[in-house]
Design an enzyme around this catalytic site. Structure first.
Site, PDB file in Angstrom:
ATOM      1  N   ASN A 291       0.860  -1.192   0.000  1.00  0.00           N
ATOM      2  CA  ASN A 291       0.000   0.000   0.000  1.00  0.00           C
ATOM      3  C   ASN A 291       0.890   1.233   0.000  1.00  0.00           C
ATOM      4  OD1 ASN A 291      -2.372   1.642   0.446  1.00  0.00           O
ATOM      5  ND2 ASN A 291      -1.779   1.795   2.601  1.00  0.00           N
TER       6      ASN A 291
ATOM      7  N   HIS B 136       0.929   5.128   1.227  1.00  0.00           N
ATOM      8  CA  HIS B 136       0.206   5.958   2.195  1.00  0.00           C
ATOM      9  C   HIS B 136       0.897   7.315   2.300  1.00  0.00           C
ATOM     10  CE1 HIS B 136      -2.391   6.852   5.559  1.00  0.00           C
ATOM     11  NE2 HIS B 136      -1.325   7.276   6.228  1.00  0.00           N
TER      12      HIS B 136
ATOM     13  N   SER C  97       4.895   6.735   2.379  1.00  0.00           N
ATOM     14  CA  SER C  97       5.502   5.440   2.693  1.00  0.00           C
ATOM     15  C   SER C  97       4.851   4.344   1.862  1.00  0.00           C
ATOM     16  CB  SER C  97       5.274   5.079   4.173  1.00  0.00           C
ATOM     17  OG  SER C  97       5.660   6.128   5.025  1.00  0.00           O
TER      18      SER C  97
ATOM     19  N   ASP D  84      -2.840   0.688   7.805  1.00  0.00           N
ATOM     20  CA  ASP D  84      -1.591   1.407   7.506  1.00  0.00           C
ATOM     21  C   ASP D  84      -0.479   1.017   8.482  1.00  0.00           C
ATOM     22  OD1 ASP D  84      -2.902   2.795   5.419  1.00  0.00           O
ATOM     23  OD2 ASP D  84      -3.661   4.267   6.839  1.00  0.00           O
TER      24      ASP D  84
HETATM   25  C1  GAR Z   1      -2.531   9.048  -2.768  1.00  0.00           C
HETATM   26  O1  GAR Z   1      -2.083  10.234  -2.185  1.00  0.00           O
HETATM   27  C2  GAR Z   1      -2.308   7.879  -1.821  1.00  0.00           C
HETATM   28  O2  GAR Z   1      -1.113   7.974  -1.090  1.00  0.00           O
HETATM   29  C3  GAR Z   1      -3.505   8.006  -0.930  1.00  0.00           C
HETATM   30  O3  GAR Z   1      -4.562   8.317  -1.788  1.00  0.00           O
HETATM   31  C4  GAR Z   1      -4.051   9.072  -2.889  1.00  0.00           C
HETATM   32  C5  GAR Z   1      -4.518   8.430  -4.178  1.00  0.00           C
HETATM   33  O4  GAR Z   1      -4.163   9.238  -5.260  1.00  0.00           O
HETATM   34  N1  GAR Z   1      -3.753   6.782  -0.221  1.00  0.00           N
HETATM   35  C6  GAR Z   1      -4.235   6.735   1.022  1.00  0.00           C
HETATM   36  O5  GAR Z   1      -4.524   7.735   1.650  1.00  0.00           O
HETATM   37  C7  GAR Z   1      -4.392   5.348   1.594  1.00  0.00           C
HETATM   38  N2  GAR Z   1      -4.466   5.366   3.007  1.00  0.00           N
HETATM   39  P1  GAR Z   1      -4.207   8.648  -6.723  1.00  0.00           P
HETATM   40  O6  GAR Z   1      -5.590   8.008  -6.877  1.00  0.00           O
HETATM   41  O7  GAR Z   1      -4.050   9.835  -7.621  1.00  0.00           O
HETATM   42  O8  GAR Z   1      -3.102   7.636  -6.880  1.00  0.00           O
END
Ligand code: GAR
Length: 213
Positions: free
Chosen positions: A110, A112, A139, A148
């Site tokens: 994942n 995060h 991360s 997470d």
């Molecule tokens: C990203 O910033 C990712 O790190 C976060 O969601 C966004 C997705 O962006 N993930 C989380 O918060 C998971 N806990 P994207 O759809 O443009 O890749």
């Protein structure tokens, strides 16, 4: 040459991390084949990117399912049909049931948007700003049943600038997320990064702390 790593990517929205993986694969910079992009939301923008790239997609709406365990079981059953070697959660905004994760231990990661173990969950940029952190980041970790909370493979740090708001911080972090995720998937595809037990190993050596990208 070894066969490319078969990767399934799970998303819930925009899919910019997915796009970074697709671009790196197409440039020949990443020895992977994205075999499926799955989402809990049929309207997720990332599904359209996947379709445009000719990748199989799956939209599975939790609304039609009696409970989370049943939804997760169905989702993972359908993912398994594509026989991925690795599942990448790239902005997949659902907590997954421990029962579906167990068979995938060490084969699911994942990304995060925080320097874990800081700020699991939501609103990571706002929480980093409110805490007055000088450093923020993202991360990549192996997924366990703890939200997470699984062992971290690598992180990418970002300086917080005076006057930053959560949107600015998120926007500056995003390209680093893309590079971080591509690098981690590359390491796994090459067999350099592995989870053994609950410890991340890199080039055969246990990591005492997350790598920095
Ligand atoms: C990203 O910033 C990712 O790190 C976060 O969601 C966004 C997705 O962006 N993930 C989380 O918060 C998971 N806990 P994207 O759809 O443009 O890749």
């Amino acid at each position: 040459m070894p066969a490319p790593l078969r990767v399934a990517v799970l998303i819930s929205g925009r899919g910019s991390n997915l796009q970074a993986l697709i671009a790196a694969q197409h440039e020949g910079a990443l020895p992977i084949e994205i075999v499926l992009v799955a989402s809990n939301r049929a309207t997720a923008e990332g599904l359209r990117h996947a379709e445009a790239a000719g990748i199989a997609t799956l939209a599975l709406d939790p609304a039609g399912m009696p409970d989370r365990a049943r939804y997760d079981a169905e989702l993972f059953r359908r993912i398994a049909d594509h026989a991925p070697d690795l599942i990448v959660l790239a902005g997949f905004m659902r907590v997954l049931d421990a029962a579906v994760l167990a068979p995938w231990a060490g084969r699911i990661i994942n990304i995060h948007p925080s320097l874990l173990p800081k700020y699991p969950g939501l609103q990571t940029h706002r929480r980093a700003l409110e805490a007055g952190d000088a450093l923020h980041g993202a991360s990549v970790h192996f997924v366990t049943a703890e939200l997470d909370g699984g062992p971290v493979l690598a992180c990418s740090e970002l300086a917080v600038l005076p006057g930053d708001d959560a949107e600015q911080l998120a926007a500056r972090l995003l390209p680093r997320e893309h590079a971080l995720l591509c690098r981690c998937v590359h390491w796994i595809a090459e067999g350099r990064a592995q989870l053994r037990g609950n410890i991340v190993h890199f080039d055969g050596t246990p990591l005492s702390e997350a790598l920095r990208v």
